[in-house]
Write a protein that holds these residues in place. Structure first.
Motif, mmCIF file in Angstrom:
data_model
loop_
_atom_site.group_PDB
_atom_site.id
_atom_site.type_symbol
_atom_site.label_atom_id
_atom_site.label_comp_id
_atom_site.label_asym_id
_atom_site.label_seq_id
_atom_site.Cartn_x
_atom_site.Cartn_y
_atom_site.Cartn_z
ATOM 1 N N THR A 171 -31.892 -107.712 -8.363
ATOM 2 C CA THR A 171 -31.197 -107.552 -6.891
ATOM 3 C C THR A 171 -29.746 -107.920 -7.217
ATOM 4 O OG1 THR A 171 -31.104 -108.005 -4.396
ATOM 5 C CG2 THR A 171 -31.740 -109.713 -5.937
ATOM 6 N N TRP A 193 -34.635 -104.250 -11.697
ATOM 7 C CA TRP A 193 -34.673 -104.234 -10.194
ATOM 8 C C TRP A 193 -35.349 -104.466 -9.877
ATOM 9 C CZ3 TRP A 193 -29.672 -105.583 -9.748
ATOM 10 C CH2 TRP A 193 -28.482 -104.906 -10.506
ATOM 11 N N CYS A 195 -37.675 -103.857 -6.197
ATOM 12 C CA CYS A 195 -37.511 -103.098 -5.478
ATOM 13 C C CYS A 195 -38.450 -103.700 -4.097
ATOM 14 C CB CYS A 195 -38.155 -101.622 -5.513
ATOM 15 S SG CYS A 195 -37.481 -100.526 -6.759
ATOM 16 N N ASP A 198 -34.956 -107.208 -0.270
ATOM 17 C CA ASP A 198 -33.534 -107.371 -0.847
ATOM 18 C C ASP A 198 -32.910 -106.485 -1.407
ATOM 19 O OD1 ASP A 198 -33.636 -109.813 0.104
ATOM 20 O OD2 ASP A 198 -35.042 -110.607 -1.949
ATOM 21 N N LEU A 199 -33.072 -105.118 -1.876
ATOM 22 C CA LEU A 199 -32.810 -104.373 -2.432
ATOM 23 C C LEU A 199 -31.639 -103.360 -1.784
ATOM 24 C CD1 LEU A 199 -32.330 -104.632 -5.768
ATOM 25 C CD2 LEU A 199 -34.014 -102.765 -5.894
#
Length: 209
Positions: A171, A193, A195, A198-199
């Protein structure tokens, strides 16, 4: 002057004083002091890539040097970069850098192109690039970065291209990209990443840019 691939373990002592470009790449240099280049008052581009450098000692003033290529060596620490007042390009790709000190590049405020890809960087201090107000290209790809501080890019007012590909980023912190700053390119591929909530910030930033 082209001294590429000559199996040199020291810098030749009889280089022409008017040398502007010096290629010493693909040799056997292991430790070097910038002082050896002091007679070359017009030296602008210096390529020391693909050697065996474990140490580069800076300090003596090279007033004309604009480009320093140190890629593909064994440097575990960033040189102090003292005495390089007009340096605009620094390539440190594929060395063994594991960390950077705060304000690590304060001695080279005119830097425009910084290549740090392929090192062992895991974390960065928030002021790692403080003072680099002229920087346009920053390559941090293919490191081991797991997280980045929110303030990392705050001083980089002219940054156009940022490479973060090939790290371990899950993130990015909210407000990581300075508000209102327009990038030409940002490369984020090949990161794991995650998902979740926080993204959201990164997803929203990508949609807006």
């Amino acid at each position: 002057v082209n001294c590429t691939g000559q199996a040199l373990s020291t810098v030749p002592p009889d280089l022409p004083e008017g040398t502007g470009i010096l290629l010493l790449n693909a040799n056997h240099l292991t430790s070097l002091s910038i002082a050896v280049f002091l007679p070359l008052t017009q030296l602008q581009d210096l390529d020391l890539s693909d050697n065996r450098l474990v140490a580069l000692h800076t300090g003596p003033n090279l007033p004309s040097l604009k480009e320093l290529i140190l890629s593909h060596n064994a440097l575990a620490a960033l040189p102090t970069l003292q005495g390089l007042p007009v340096l605009t390009r620094l390539a440190m790709a594929h060395n063994s850098l594991a960390t950077l000190a705060p304000r690590a590049f304060r001695a080279v405020p005119r830097l425009q192109d910084l290549d740090l890809r392929g090192n062992r960087l895991r974390t960065l201090p928030r002021e790692a690039f403080a003072g680099l107000k002229a920087l346009k290209d920053l390559d941090l790809s293919d490191n081991l970065l797991e997280e980045l501080p929110k303030e990392l890019l705050q001083d980089l007012q002219k940054l156009e291209t940022l490479w973060l590909s090939g790290n371990r980023l899950r993130t990015l912190p909210t407000d990581f990209f300075p508000e209102g700053h327009v990038f030409m390119y940002v490369f984020l591929t090949e990161n794991p990443w995650h998902c979740d909530c926080d993204l959201r910030y990164l997803r929203a930033w990508i949609r807006m840019n």
